[in-house]
Design an enzyme around this catalytic site. Structure first.
Site, mmCIF file in Angstrom:
data_model
loop_
_atom_site.group_PDB
_atom_site.id
_atom_site.type_symbol
_atom_site.label_atom_id
_atom_site.label_comp_id
_atom_site.label_asym_id
_atom_site.label_seq_id
_atom_site.Cartn_x
_atom_site.Cartn_y
_atom_site.Cartn_z
ATOM 1 N N GLU A 117 -53.623 -29.582 -10.959
ATOM 2 C CA GLU A 117 -53.459 -29.029 -12.305
ATOM 3 C C GLU A 117 -53.107 -27.539 -12.257
ATOM 4 O O GLU A 117 -53.678 -26.730 -12.964
ATOM 5 C CB GLU A 117 -54.726 -29.266 -13.125
ATOM 6 N N ASN A 147 -61.668 -24.041 -11.857
ATOM 7 C CA ASN A 147 -60.446 -23.281 -12.155
ATOM 8 C C ASN A 147 -60.858 -21.816 -12.040
ATOM 9 O O ASN A 147 -61.183 -21.164 -13.016
ATOM 10 C CB ASN A 147 -59.931 -23.609 -13.553
ATOM 11 N N ARG A 151 -50.907 -42.202 -10.983
ATOM 12 C CA ARG A 151 -51.859 -41.103 -10.754
ATOM 13 C C ARG A 151 -53.138 -41.603 -10.080
ATOM 14 O O ARG A 151 -53.755 -40.891 -9.289
ATOM 15 C CB ARG A 151 -52.184 -40.428 -12.094
ATOM 16 N N HIS A 157 -58.208 -43.100 -20.977
ATOM 17 C CA HIS A 157 -57.333 -41.956 -21.208
ATOM 18 C C HIS A 157 -56.546 -42.118 -22.513
ATOM 19 O O HIS A 157 -55.331 -41.923 -22.554
ATOM 20 C CB HIS A 157 -56.373 -41.785 -20.025
ATOM 21 N N ARG A 174 -62.427 -30.534 -3.175
ATOM 22 C CA ARG A 174 -62.249 -31.605 -4.162
ATOM 23 C C ARG A 174 -61.006 -32.455 -3.878
ATOM 24 O O ARG A 174 -59.953 -31.937 -3.492
ATOM 25 C CB ARG A 174 -62.141 -31.025 -5.575
ATOM 26 N N GLU A 221 -67.188 -34.624 -21.782
ATOM 27 C CA GLU A 221 -65.828 -34.291 -22.206
ATOM 28 C C GLU A 221 -65.144 -35.475 -22.880
ATOM 29 O O GLU A 221 -64.428 -35.309 -23.860
ATOM 30 C CB GLU A 221 -65.024 -33.851 -20.974
ATOM 31 N N LYS A 280 -61.012 -26.281 -5.793
ATOM 32 C CA LYS A 280 -60.025 -27.136 -6.449
ATOM 33 C C LYS A 280 -58.669 -26.578 -6.031
ATOM 34 O O LYS A 280 -58.304 -25.467 -6.419
ATOM 35 C CB LYS A 280 -60.196 -27.064 -7.970
ATOM 36 N N ASP A 282 -60.178 -39.725 -14.212
ATOM 37 C CA ASP A 282 -60.802 -38.487 -14.670
ATOM 38 C C ASP A 282 -61.981 -38.697 -15.604
ATOM 39 O O ASP A 282 -61.846 -38.465 -16.815
ATOM 40 C CB ASP A 282 -59.743 -37.639 -15.390
#
Ligand code: BDP
Length: 695
Positions: A284, A203, A329, A514, A317, A386, A280, A358
């Site tokens: 998002e 990001n 997704r 998730h 990516r 994460e 990226k 993810d």
């Protein structure tokens, strides 16, 4: 080096009867204590890299039965030996005894200086694993070309999904101050064969491409270069607008193309061996070529053209999903990228996460592996935890990495493993890569805990050779980290090998994923269902109701299974042939579904949650058994973290079960403890200040 020495000297008071205190700074490398007998080392050549290789051997080897001769294969005295180096490429090494000028010696060599450095580290590792240097005869070439850490580090020092303190890079004092830690970091990477570092977050801020920040990056590149490490930058696709003042970032616009070309030339003037860009795009909220109705290939190829004259590459990516796309997704990356196979320039790799969603504690392998034969596919793994308990929970990821690498895509028949897609063997690609999202920060122990260091280690070793065994890597790491006491090593390995499955069990067994709470991703949130985008909600993934649970990805549902090769798709289409570890990822099943064990799905799920908590209790007991045999500092931090993990495993289990019971109206099987609190209590927990949320 200086910091490494200082690190070891900074001992905290060791409890009586324990080994010397150790704050973890030295990682798996030796403490700075002077070697007992400095081996006789001769270096042929005088490059900075060869000097570092010799210094490593001097520092790390306790002794050597033979004098050691270090140098490139074409160096005087070595060239005449006709050593078998042809198949070792630019980075492979050879370490073996030979007679040089009439004297026996141990030769450490390769075709480049970096290869010699890797050979030195291999000799050190071998000695620490108990090998006799006099009989050492090893050679190895990396199976993967680009072995790259991705730092999700922001320019303000915060680290997205970082749990080991602030970013290592102090952008503010660069380029003037080069913290000695930068070299220590590079040394640790080189010891594993990691040869690339993306400095900034995917990001990305456009500022990382500004002239002054390029100069800062160049200063880091200078420190890393002798260690065989190139720097790369994450590129923000809209930088031509934000930095260049252009009206568009359309990849087919000549001005935009010229801007990237000029920007690349500028970067290469400052960093002649700059590796290239990581991007990226259209993911998002990030800008990308889709904003201009262009494809990902158009975007990637524009950047590829800009860096190609300098031998640079682009890592593009495939982590994309759009709020405008109502499709599953898990299907979106494949849908978007598969048709682009064959359309990417030669110096582009498509970087794909191990699973289609993810970085969850367990995901089936991403269907793009094996599906784009004309395109080099770079595997992206998340080393930072994460979704596996941040820095506090002990979860050895070697087993997770191994699981995906060994997964058989069946793209070209049996044995078409993800490892073979990634190392290029399946399709004959020469440009290959593996990326690990780093777990490194400014904490004294670099990774937030001693055992997290093993995940950095495992990533590096697997990037060199994706066929290595996770258990052997764990043993190597434990022995170098804790020393040779077999009880300590066996205990550490035993704990590591079951740790990731424990996390799967207490956070989301049987293919659930998730289920974490919003934003910070810490702790359970299976009830969350009010977020703006459907696929941000855990309820989207588990689809639990009174009758059943799981995401139907067969023909009756999203048909994501059809994205796999037919042999795999067939297996996954039927819940009876789907591995139970992935059952609810692919199937929506009644709570009474009969499992292989004979238990119902519900009873089995509860058993997994219970087992997860019990495994952490066992890990605690095992660690207690080595008290006094590991230095007090690392022992007690680990013990405390395991206690946190146990409490939080219980929390995950209790919260999840309380929620599932509220949905299915069932009771817990006999012998399974009731949740400690009611569901409302779990739902009310808030963690606004949890680390790693970036900006
Ligand atoms: C997600 C992280 C987010 C990253 C994203 C990515 O939560 O912080 O930006 O992956 O990989 O897992 O781009």
């Amino acid at each position: 080096m200086a910091a490494l020495l200082a690190g070891s000297a900074m001992a905290f008071g060791a409890a009586p009867g324990t080994a010397q205190a150790n704050d973890g700074y030295d990682l798996w490398l030796s403490p700075a204590a002077a070697p007992a007998a400095s081996p006789d080392i001769r270096v042929i050549g005088d490059s900075a890299t060869l000097k570092l290789a010799a210094a490593e051997l001097r520092r790390e080897l306790t002794s050597s039965p033979l004098p050691i001769v270090l140098g490139k294969a074409d160096a005087p005295d070595l060239a005449g030996l006709r050593l078998p180096l042809a198949g070792l490429g630019a980075e492979g090494y050879l370490v073996r005894p030979a007679t040089i000028a009439g004297r026996p010696a141990l030769v450490v060599t390769g075709n480049t200086d970096a290869a010699v450095l890797y050979g030195a580290f291999a000799a050190i590792r071998a000695q620490k694993m108990g090998a006799d240097l006099a009989a050492l005869d090893i050679s190895s070439a990396p199976k993967v070309k680009l072995r790259v850490l991705n730092h999700w580090d922001n320019l303000d020092g915060s680290v997205e999904r970082g749990y080991a303190g602030q970013s290592l890079w102090d952008w503010w004092t660069l380029p003037d101050f080069k913290d000695p830690r930068y070299a220590d970091y590079a040394r640790a990477n080189a010891s594993l064969g990691i040869n690339g570092v993306v400095l900034n977050n995917v990001n990305a801020s456009p500022v990382s491409m500004r002239e002054d920040y390029i100069t800062k990056a160049a200063a880091l590149a200078e420190v890393f270069r002798p260690w065989g490490i190139k720097v790369y930058l994450s590129a923000r696709f809209s930088a031509p607008i934000e930095l260049g003042g252009l009206k568009t970032a359309d990849p087919l616009d000549p001005e935009v193309r010229a801007w990237w070309k000029a920007k690349s030339d500028e970067i290469y003037r400052a960093i002649p061996d700059f590796g290239g860009f990581l991007v990226k795009a259209n993911s998002e909220g990030q800008p990308g070529p889709r904003d201009y109705h262009r494809s990902h290939a158009d975007g990637a190829n524009m950047l590829a053209a800009a860096v190609a004259p300098h031998d640079g590459i682009v890592m593009w990516r495939a982590f994309v999903y759009a709020e405008t796309d109502p499709d599953d997704r898990a299907k979106q990356a494949y849908t978007e990228f598969k048709p682009l196979d064959g359309k990417f320039a030669d110096n582009v790799l498509v970087q794909v996460k191990n699973g289609a969603i993810d970085f969850q504690p367990r995901e089936p392998f991403h269907p793009l592996f094996g599906a784009m034969p004309k395109t080099p596919m770079m595997l992206e793994l998340q080393v930072t935890k994460e979704y596996l308990g941040f820095a506090t929970h002990l979860a050895y990821l070697g087993t997770l990495f191994e699981e995906v690498l060994e997964a058989d895509t069946r793209a070209k028949g049996k044995g078409s493993t993800v490892a073979k897609v990634v190392d290029g063997a399946l399709e004959g690609h020469r440009l290959t890569g593996m990326a690990g999202v780093a777990n490194i920060g400014r904490d004294r122990d670099w990774s937030g805990s001693t055992f997290n260091q093993a995940n950095w280690y495992a990533f590096g070793r697997l990037a060199w050779d994706p066929t290595l065994s996770a258990e052997i890597i764990a043993r190597e790491w434990a022995r170098q980290t804790f020393g040779n006491d077999p009880q300590v090593v066996d205990t550490a390995v035993a704990i590591m090998m079951k740790s990731r499955e424990a996390v799967v069990d207490y956070t989301g067994p049987l293919g659930l994923a998730h289920l974490m709470d919003t934003g910070h991703h810490y702790g359970p949130g299976p009830w969350v269902n009010e977020l703006a985008r459907p696929e941000w909600n855990p309820t989207y993934y588990h689809k639990a109701d009174r009758d059943g649970i799981g995401f139907d990805r067969t023909r009756t549902g999203s048909n994501a299974v059809s994205q796999y090769a037919p042999a795999v798709a067939r297996q996954l289409a039927d819940p009876r042939t789907t591995p139970e570890t992935e059952l609810l990822w692919f199937h929506h099943l009644p709570w009474d579904w009969k499992m292989k064990s004979g238990r119902t799905l519900w009873t089995e799920m509860v058993a997994h949650y219970d087992r997860g908590v019990a495994t952490v209790a066992q890990m605690q007991a095992q660690w207690n058994g080595v008290k006094g045999k590991v230095d007090a500092e690392r022992w007690s931090k680990t013990a405390t973290y395991l206690a946190i993990q146990h409490r939080e495993a219980r929390w995950w289990r209790d919260a999840s079960l309380a929620y599932w019971m509220s949905v299915n109206g069932r009771a817990l099987p006999a012998g399974s403890a009731a949740p400690e609190h009611d569901l409302a209590w779990y739902k009310a927990q808030r963690f606004p200040l949890a680390p790693g949320q970036g900006h």
